[in-house]
Motif scaffolding. Structure first.
Motif, short mmCIF file in Angstrom:
data_model
loop_
_atom_site.label_atom_id
_atom_site.label_comp_id
_atom_site.label_asym_id
_atom_site.label_seq_id
_atom_site.Cartn_x
_atom_site.Cartn_y
_atom_site.Cartn_z
N HIS A 286 -7.77 40.43 75.89
CA HIS A 286 -7.05 41.66 76.28
C HIS A 286 -6.30 41.45 77.59
O HIS A 286 -5.20 42.01 77.78
CB HIS A 286 -8.02 42.83 76.40
N ARG A 287 -6.86 40.66 78.48
CA ARG A 287 -6.15 40.35 79.73
C ARG A 287 -4.87 39.58 79.45
O ARG A 287 -3.82 39.85 80.04
CB ARG A 287 -7.09 39.54 80.65
N ILE A 288 -4.95 38.63 78.53
CA ILE A 288 -3.76 37.87 78.13
C ILE A 288 -2.73 38.81 77.50
O ILE A 288 -1.53 38.74 77.79
CB ILE A 288 -4.15 36.75 77.15
N GLY A 289 -3.22 39.70 76.62
CA GLY A 289 -2.33 40.64 75.96
C GLY A 289 -1.57 41.51 76.94
O GLY A 289 -0.37 41.75 76.79
N GLU A 290 -2.25 41.98 77.97
CA GLU A 290 -1.60 42.81 78.99
C GLU A 290 -0.53 42.00 79.73
O GLU A 290 0.56 42.50 80.03
CB GLU A 290 -2.63 43.33 80.00
N ALA A 291 -0.83 40.72 80.00
CA ALA A 291 0.12 39.87 80.75
C ALA A 291 1.39 39.61 79.94
O ALA A 291 2.50 39.68 80.47
CB ALA A 291 -0.55 38.57 81.14
N VAL A 292 1.24 39.31 78.65
CA VAL A 292 2.42 38.96 77.85
C VAL A 292 3.21 40.19 77.43
O VAL A 292 4.37 40.08 77.03
CB VAL A 292 2.03 38.13 76.61
N ALA A 293 2.59 41.37 77.51
CA ALA A 293 3.28 42.60 77.12
C ALA A 293 4.01 43.26 78.28
O ALA A 293 4.72 44.24 78.09
CB ALA A 293 2.28 43.59 76.52
N ALA A 294 3.85 42.72 79.49
CA ALA A 294 4.50 43.32 80.66
C ALA A 294 6.01 43.22 80.55
O ALA A 294 6.55 42.36 79.85
CB ALA A 294 4.01 42.63 81.94
N ARG A 295 6.71 44.09 81.26
CA ARG A 295 8.17 44.09 81.26
C ARG A 295 8.69 42.75 81.80
O ARG A 295 8.18 42.20 82.76
CB ARG A 295 8.70 45.23 82.12
N GLU A 296 9.74 42.22 81.16
CA GLU A 296 10.37 40.95 81.58
C GLU A 296 9.35 39.81 81.60
O GLU A 296 9.36 38.97 82.51
CB GLU A 296 11.03 41.10 82.94
N ALA A 297 8.45 39.78 80.60
CA ALA A 297 7.44 38.71 80.55
C ALA A 297 7.71 37.74 79.42
O ALA A 297 6.79 37.19 78.82
CB ALA A 297 6.04 39.33 80.40
N GLU A 298 9.01 37.52 79.09
CA GLU A 298 9.35 36.64 77.98
C GLU A 298 8.81 35.22 78.18
O GLU A 298 8.30 34.60 77.25
CB GLU A 298 10.87 36.57 77.78
N SER A 299 8.90 34.71 79.41
CA SER A 299 8.44 33.35 79.65
C SER A 299 6.93 33.23 79.49
O SER A 299 6.42 32.23 78.99
CB SER A 299 8.86 32.87 81.04
N GLU A 300 6.20 34.29 79.89
CA GLU A 300 4.75 34.28 79.72
C GLU A 300 4.38 34.30 78.24
O GLU A 300 3.45 33.62 77.80
CB GLU A 300 4.12 35.47 80.44
N PHE A 301 5.12 35.09 77.46
CA PHE A 301 4.84 35.15 76.02
C PHE A 301 5.16 33.81 75.37
O PHE A 301 4.42 33.34 74.50
CB PHE A 301 5.65 36.27 75.37
N ASP A 302 6.25 33.17 75.80
CA ASP A 302 6.58 31.83 75.28
C ASP A 302 5.47 30.84 75.59
O ASP A 302 5.11 30.01 74.75
CB ASP A 302 7.90 31.35 75.87
N ALA A 303 4.94 30.92 76.80
CA ALA A 303 3.85 30.02 77.18
C ALA A 303 2.60 30.28 76.34
O ALA A 303 1.89 29.35 75.94
CB ALA A 303 3.52 30.20 78.67
N PHE A 304 2.35 31.54 76.07
CA PHE A 304 1.23 31.93 75.22
C PHE A 304 1.38 31.32 73.83
O PHE A 304 0.45 30.70 73.30
CB PHE A 304 1.18 33.45 75.15
N LEU A 305 2.58 31.45 73.23
CA LEU A 305 2.81 30.89 71.89
C LEU A 305 2.68 29.36 71.91
O LEU A 305 2.11 28.78 70.98
CB LEU A 305 4.20 31.29 71.39
N ARG A 306 3.23 28.72 72.95
CA ARG A 306 3.12 27.26 73.03
C ARG A 306 1.67 26.82 73.05
O ARG A 306 1.29 25.83 72.42
CB ARG A 306 3.84 26.74 74.27
#
Length: 370
Positions: A286-306
C-alpha cells in the motif's frame, strides 16, 4: 498550447515562469534542448554526422534505446548542428569531428529560445483543465505540425521535427505522422525518439533508419549525473551516486531519480516487497501504491513496473530448465500484468489498486511455481 508552436510570444506567455511543465523534461536535469554535452554516445553521433556530411541523410531516423541514455539530447544536438550548418558542403561540416556547435550561433540561440521557425516538437502536451500531461501525443498536434511542412522553409534550410517520444503516439497520431513521412518535402528531417522501437507502427519503422543507442557505461553515467546535479545545485555524496549507478542499469535518468529519491525510492521498496514473495507485506504494498499514484509520479510508476518485470524475467530464466509447470505461472502472471497495465493507461484507473492486484497475482505465481 499546440505542440508545433515554439515562440513564447505565440504561446501567449510573457515569461518562462508562465510556461507549463514539459513532459519531455526530467527534473533536475536540464531540458535536452539546453544540453550541450552528450555522454557515452560518440559512435551514434558520428553516424549521424557522416550521413549528413556525405549527403545521405534519410528523411527520418528512429533513435532507439532505453530511457535516459541521451537519445533526445542527441536529437536536439543534430537539429542544432543542421540549423547552424544547413549545407553539408560547408567547410565547417566537412572538418567537424562531432555535432558540437557554438552556443552563440544565432540559429542555436533561437532553438534554445524555442523560436526557430523550421523546427517542430511533438510531445505529450499539458492539459490546463486536468493539470496533467496528456497520456498520448494527440492527432490534432500532428496535424498542426503539418503546417510547417506545407510551407517553404522560413530559415532557408531544413524543416525538422523531433518526436519525443514515438512511444506516446496513438494509432490516429501515428497514421497522421506516417502520411507526412511517406512523402516528405525536400530537405525534411524527422527524429523519432523511441524507448521501445519495436512498438512503433511497422509502416513507420519501414520508412525510417534505426539507430540504436547503448546503455551508458559507468564513467559516462557518472559524468552525466554529476553534470545535471551540479547544474541544478543539488547536493549529493559519492555513496549516493554509487548506489544509484548500481541500480540504474545504464540510464542517467534512472540514476538521477534514485539520487533524488534517496533510500525511500520506489524501486527499493518494490525490491523489498518482491523479496518476501509468496508472502505479501500489504502495508509495504500500500505504501508503494500511494507513491506511484501521486501526482506527476510517472517516473516512479515506470520504476515500479521495471522492478516487477525484472522479477518475472529473473524467475522465468531461473525455472526454464525445470519444465512447463515451473514456468507457466510466471508467464501467465506476465500476460496478466501487461493486460492490467494496458487497461490502467487506457481507462486511467487507480494505480493503488493496480499495485494490490498485481502483488496478489505475483504471490499466486510464486506459490504455484513452488
Amino acid at each position: 498550447m499546440a505542440a508545433y508552436v515554439h515562440g513564447r510570444e505565440k504561446m501567449g506567455v510573457s515569461d518562462w515562469e508562465d510556461l507549463p511543465p514539459e513532459s519531455d523534461r526530467f527534473e533536475p536535469a536540464p531540458h535536452p534542448r539546453d544540453s550541450f554535452c552528450l555522454y557515452g554516445q560518440d559512435k551514434a553521433e558520428r553516424e549521424l554526422l557522416e550521413a549528413f556530411r556525405l549527403g545521405r541523410m534519410p528523411q527520418a531516423w528512429i533513435l532507439g534505446g532505453p530511457q535516459g541514455i541521451g537519445k533526445a539530447t542527441l536529437a536536439w544536438r543534430l537539429a542544432r548542428f543542421i540549423a547552424a550548418n544547413p549545407d553539408p558542403r560547408l567547410p565547417a561540416v566537412q572538418r567537424a569531428e562531432n555535432l558540437a556547435v557554438d552556443p552563440k550561433n544565432p540559429a542555436v540561440r533561437r532553438i534554445a529560445a524555442m523560436s526557430f521557425g523550421d523546427l517542430a516538437l511533438l510531445r505529450r502536451e499539458w492539459n490546463d483543465k486536468t493539470k496533467k500531461h496528456s497520456t498520448r501525443i494527440m492527432v490534432e498536434d500532428v496535424r498542426a505540425m503539418l503546417r510547417l511542412f506545407e510551407q517553404s522553409a522560413g530559415e532557408g534550410g531544413w524543416r525538422m521535427a523531433i518526436i519525443d517520444s514515438a512511444d506516446d503516439l496513438n494509432v490516429s497520431s501515428a497514421n497522421a505522422l506516417l502520411k507526412l513521412i511517406e512523402e516528405p518535402p525536400p530537405r525534411s528531417l524527422f527524429l523519432l525518439v523511441a524507448h521501445h522501437p519495436g512498438r512503433i507502427l511497422p509502416t513507420i519503422r519501414s520508412r525510417c533508419r534505426l539507430l540504436t543507442l547503448p546503455r551508458l557505461d559507468d564513467a559516462a553515467l557518472d559524468a552525466a549525473v554529476r553534470a545535471a546535479l551540479d547544474a541544478a545545485g543539488e547536493k549529493f555524496s559519492q555513496a549516493d551516486l554509487a548506489r544509484a549507478r548500481a541500480r540504474a542499469d545504464g540510464s542517467a535518468r534512472e540514476a538521477l531519480r534514485l539520487v533524488m529519491a534517496g533510500e525511500g525510492a520506489v524501486d527499493g521498496l518494490t525490491q523489498k516487497a518482491l523479496a518476501r514473495l509468496p508472502d505479501v507485506d500489504w502495508l509495504l504494498v500500500h505504501r508503494i501504491g500511494e507513491a506511484v499514484a501521486a501526482r506527476e509520479a510517472e517516473s516512479e510508476f515506470d520504476a515500479f513496473l521495471r522492478g516487477l518485470y525484472g522479477w518475472l524475467s529473473e524467475n522465468l530464466h531461473r525455472n526454464k530448465g525445470l519444465g512447463p509447470r515451473a514456468v507457466a505461472p510466471y508467464a501467465d502472471a506476465w500476460e496478466f500484468m501487461e493486460r492490467e497495465a494496458r487497461d490502467l493507461e487506457i481507462y486511467n484507473l487507480d494505480k493503488r489498486a493496480f499495485a494490490v492486484v498485481v502483488f496478489s497475482r505475483l504471490a499466486e505465481a510464486a506459490r504455484a511455481a513452488a
